[in-house]
Design a protein around this motif. Structure first.
Motif, mmCIF file in Angstrom:
data_model
loop_
_atom_site.group_PDB
_atom_site.id
_atom_site.type_symbol
_atom_site.label_atom_id
_atom_site.label_comp_id
_atom_site.label_asym_id
_atom_site.label_seq_id
_atom_site.Cartn_x
_atom_site.Cartn_y
_atom_site.Cartn_z
ATOM 1 N N SER A 46 1.002 -1.392 0.100
ATOM 2 C CA SER A 46 0.102 -0.020 0.139
ATOM 3 C C SER A 46 1.002 1.207 -0.104
ATOM 4 N N GLN A 47 1.978 1.151 0.332
ATOM 5 C CA GLN A 47 3.007 2.270 0.519
ATOM 6 C C GLN A 47 3.809 2.361 -0.718
ATOM 7 N N GLY A 48 3.571 1.431 -1.673
ATOM 8 C CA GLY A 48 3.997 1.684 -3.186
ATOM 9 C C GLY A 48 5.357 0.680 -3.374
ATOM 10 N N VAL A 49 5.739 -0.292 -2.179
ATOM 11 C CA VAL A 49 6.788 -1.042 -2.510
ATOM 12 C C VAL A 49 6.514 -2.143 -3.528
ATOM 13 N N ALA A 50 7.353 -2.302 -4.410
ATOM 14 C CA ALA A 50 7.015 -3.267 -5.670
ATOM 15 C C ALA A 50 7.139 -4.721 -5.001
ATOM 16 N N GLU A 51 6.249 -5.680 -5.394
ATOM 17 C CA GLU A 51 6.004 -6.879 -4.992
ATOM 18 C C GLU A 51 7.511 -7.648 -4.957
ATOM 19 N N ASP A 52 8.078 -7.429 -6.352
ATOM 20 C CA ASP A 52 9.508 -8.206 -6.234
ATOM 21 C C ASP A 52 10.624 -7.682 -5.552
ATOM 22 N N HIS A 53 10.234 -6.627 -4.535
ATOM 23 C CA HIS A 53 11.305 -5.997 -3.815
ATOM 24 C C HIS A 53 11.277 -6.460 -2.515
ATOM 25 N N ILE A 54 9.988 -7.590 -2.068
ATOM 26 C CA ILE A 54 9.701 -8.051 -0.765
ATOM 27 C C ILE A 54 10.279 -9.486 -0.992
ATOM 28 N N LEU A 55 11.403 -9.958 -0.668
ATOM 29 C CA LEU A 55 11.904 -11.148 -0.923
ATOM 30 C C LEU A 55 11.264 -12.062 0.360
ATOM 31 N N CYS A 56 10.423 -13.138 -0.051
ATOM 32 C CA CYS A 56 9.802 -13.930 0.916
ATOM 33 C C CYS A 56 10.484 -15.553 0.925
ATOM 34 N N PHE A 57 10.939 -15.827 1.927
ATOM 35 C CA PHE A 57 11.289 -17.422 2.337
ATOM 36 C C PHE A 57 10.437 -18.000 3.259
ATOM 37 N N GLU A 58 10.022 -19.270 2.786
ATOM 38 C CA GLU A 58 9.240 -20.172 3.797
ATOM 39 C C GLU A 58 9.826 -21.444 3.859
ATOM 40 N N LEU A 59 10.807 -21.316 4.913
ATOM 41 C CA LEU A 59 11.826 -22.423 4.900
ATOM 42 C C LEU A 59 11.213 -23.732 5.367
ATOM 43 N N ASP A 60 10.009 -23.779 5.745
ATOM 44 C CA ASP A 60 9.249 -24.925 6.025
ATOM 45 C C ASP A 60 8.552 -25.676 4.852
ATOM 46 N N LEU A 61 8.541 -24.898 3.628
ATOM 47 C CA LEU A 61 8.137 -25.457 2.407
ATOM 48 C C LEU A 61 8.981 -25.899 1.389
ATOM 49 N N ALA A 62 8.558 -26.884 0.568
ATOM 50 C CA ALA A 62 9.619 -27.607 -0.204
ATOM 51 C C ALA A 62 10.198 -26.557 -1.207
ATOM 52 N N LYS A 63 9.426 -25.641 -1.951
ATOM 53 C CA LYS A 63 9.866 -24.654 -2.600
ATOM 54 C C LYS A 63 10.951 -23.890 -2.414
ATOM 55 N N ASP A 64 11.354 -23.794 -0.865
ATOM 56 C CA ASP A 64 12.377 -22.815 -0.360
ATOM 57 C C ASP A 64 13.330 -23.799 0.271
ATOM 58 N N ILE A 65 13.438 -25.243 -0.132
ATOM 59 C CA ILE A 65 14.344 -26.002 0.591
ATOM 60 C C ILE A 65 15.906 -25.765 0.504
ATOM 61 N N ARG A 66 15.907 -25.071 -0.692
ATOM 62 C CA ARG A 66 17.513 -25.035 -1.158
ATOM 63 C C ARG A 66 18.151 -24.022 -0.402
ATOM 64 N N TYR A 67 17.170 -23.042 0.151
ATOM 65 C CA TYR A 67 17.525 -21.594 1.079
ATOM 66 C C TYR A 67 17.789 -22.013 2.685
ATOM 67 N N ARG A 68 17.524 -23.370 3.137
ATOM 68 C CA ARG A 68 17.743 -23.881 4.316
ATOM 69 C C ARG A 68 19.201 -24.007 4.472
ATOM 70 N N ASN A 69 19.998 -23.867 3.454
ATOM 71 C CA ASN A 69 21.496 -23.759 3.430
ATOM 72 C C ASN A 69 21.660 -22.245 3.583
#
Length: 433
Positions: A46-69
């Motif tokens: 809502s403050q104009g931050v672009a969505e691709d400038h919010i880097l989200c990692f959910e380490l409990d999900l398989a999609k982000d499993i490599r970033y557990r390293n």
């Protein structure tokens, strides 16, 4: 259903870009991830931050499993943020799922952890970092400890009554009855029936909280941990200590000799329950002596619905339930809370003067201001009214004094300047302190 959690959202907003790691702590399932990934993200967009400038990692999900390293996480984030003139936000949810990895430059050296990764990323001036985490591998309090001095804590609690009511609406008295029975764990609101709500709360203990503590702390005596939990839930607001709890368990389970449960074991297990945010200890303060008593103290459950579930939704005595709800509300509002003790000189049965300790349910301190609070279900007789008011008259000071009651709706001041206020009015009015 969107639940308003403005108190915590405003804290997150106030900490933005302060150079610290923002650590969101609290009991599991109280809404930490929802606060970060839904409410705070919505605010940023809502403050104009672009969505691709919010880097989200959910380490409990398989999609982000490599970033557990942690090295992979740090390298990937740096590849996006470093050298860029624009500002970025990093959200790492369930950060305790991160793995420890060997130092590639020194195989025999200290392992690399997510602490190393986040401390490295913290040096990027155009990156603002937010993390959540708590489970059997690492409870949230550990995360905060590791970042002490380099982090801001946002302590999230189950829903306050005001938050609960903002979601359910309707008659406030009916809403309070439901809140006093089921508590404020957010997912309770989405359960379709009373039976489903009860089952959900009971499963949180057996499938989440107890398993977390048993696995992480290597608990050998699960039966003792369960007994301690049952005793604390049955005696919220009562004076106790590890010695009394150990004695009660040994008596109830008819233990003797080598089978006795030790005080040290009980104390350790009670500390584990507090570390998991399930219970809070409230110490007793000598109002005139200006000092704490060593023991006994009181214990309150983080959520009254969880307490009710643990004891099978029995013992629905509103006096103790009200007291626990008021305590939690004061903590949510950021108060430091103690039990107040004052002494009066009275005649004993033999006619001799003796010192009698009288209790003020809560001394709430916020921003240098102090308020004395009594919790009273009803003051139906003059004798009951005198009992609740007596400790106030013994403080010898002029700090504000409040009696929170279940039997009135309109607030009023008595001849001694003591505010009498209904429980719902008290819980809905942030400014009353």
């Amino acid at each position: 259903m969107e639940i308003k959690r403005d108190r915590y959202l405003n804290q997150l907003v106030s900490f933005m870009w302060d150079g610290q790691v923002k650590v969101i702590t609290g009991i599991r399932r109280c809404g930490k991830s929802y606060l970060l990934r839904t409410l705070f993200k919505k605010h940023l967009l809502s403050q104009g931050v672009a969505e691709d400038h919010i880097l989200c990692f959910e380490l409990d999900l398989a999609k982000d499993i490599r970033y557990r390293n942690p090295l992979e996480l740090a390298q990937y984030v740096r590849s996006i943020v470093e050298g860029n003139d624009e500002q970025f936000y990093l959200f790492v949810d369930e950060i305790q799922m991160s793995d420890e990895v060997a130092n590639p430059y020194n195989k025999e050296g200290k392992a690399i952890t997510f602490y190393d990764a986040l401390n490295d990323l913290k040096s990027l001036s155009n990156l603002d970092i937010y993390v959540t985490g708590s489970n059997s591998k690492m409870l949230s309090s550990d995360i905060l400890t590791e970042f002490r001095g380099r982090s801001d804590e946002i302590r999230v609690h189950p829903l306050s009554f005001a938050e609960f009511y903002s979601a359910v609406g309707g008659d406030k008295a009916d809403a309070f009855e439901s809140y006093a029975f089921f508590g404020g764990m957010p997912l309770v609101l989405s359960r379709p029936s009373d039976a489903a709500k009860m089952n959900y709360l009971q499963s949180l203990f057996s499938e989440v909280y107890l398993k977390d503590i048993v696995e992480r702390k290597g608990i050998k005596r699960e039966d003792v941990l369960a007994a301690i939990l049952d005793l604390l839930c049955s005696s919220i607001g009562s004076l106790t200590n590890p010695n009394r709890v150990a004695g009660a368990i040994n008596t109830m389970q008819k233990r003797a000799g080598e089978n006795l449960v030790s005080i040290n074991t009980v104390k350790s297990y009670m500390d584990h329950l507090a570390d998991a945010f399930l219970f809070s200890e409230c110490k007793r303060w000598d109002v005139k002596g200006k000092s704490y008593f060593d023991y006994p103290n009181k214990y309150y459950c983080e959520d009254i619905g969880l307490r009710n579930a643990r004891i099978g939704f029995r013992q629905q005595e509103m006096t103790h339930i009200m007291e626990n709800i008021i305590y939690n509300e004061l903590i949510i509002r950021g108060c430091a809370v103690d039990v107040g003790i004052v002494f009066s000189t009275e005649k004993s049965s033999t006619g001799k003067p003796t010192q009698v300790a009288r209790e003020i349910d809560f001394i709430a301190t916020l921003g240098g201001k102090k308020v004395y609070i009594q919790s009273a279900y009803a003051l139906g007789t003059e004798e009951k009214s005198l009992t609740e008011n007596k400790p106030f008259s013994l403080t010898g000071d002029s700090f504000p004094k409040i009696i929170v009651r279940h039997d009135i709706r309109k607030r009023w001041y008595d001849d001694n300047g003591i505010l009498n206020v209904g429980i719902i009015d008290f819980l809905m009015d942030d400014t009353i302190l």
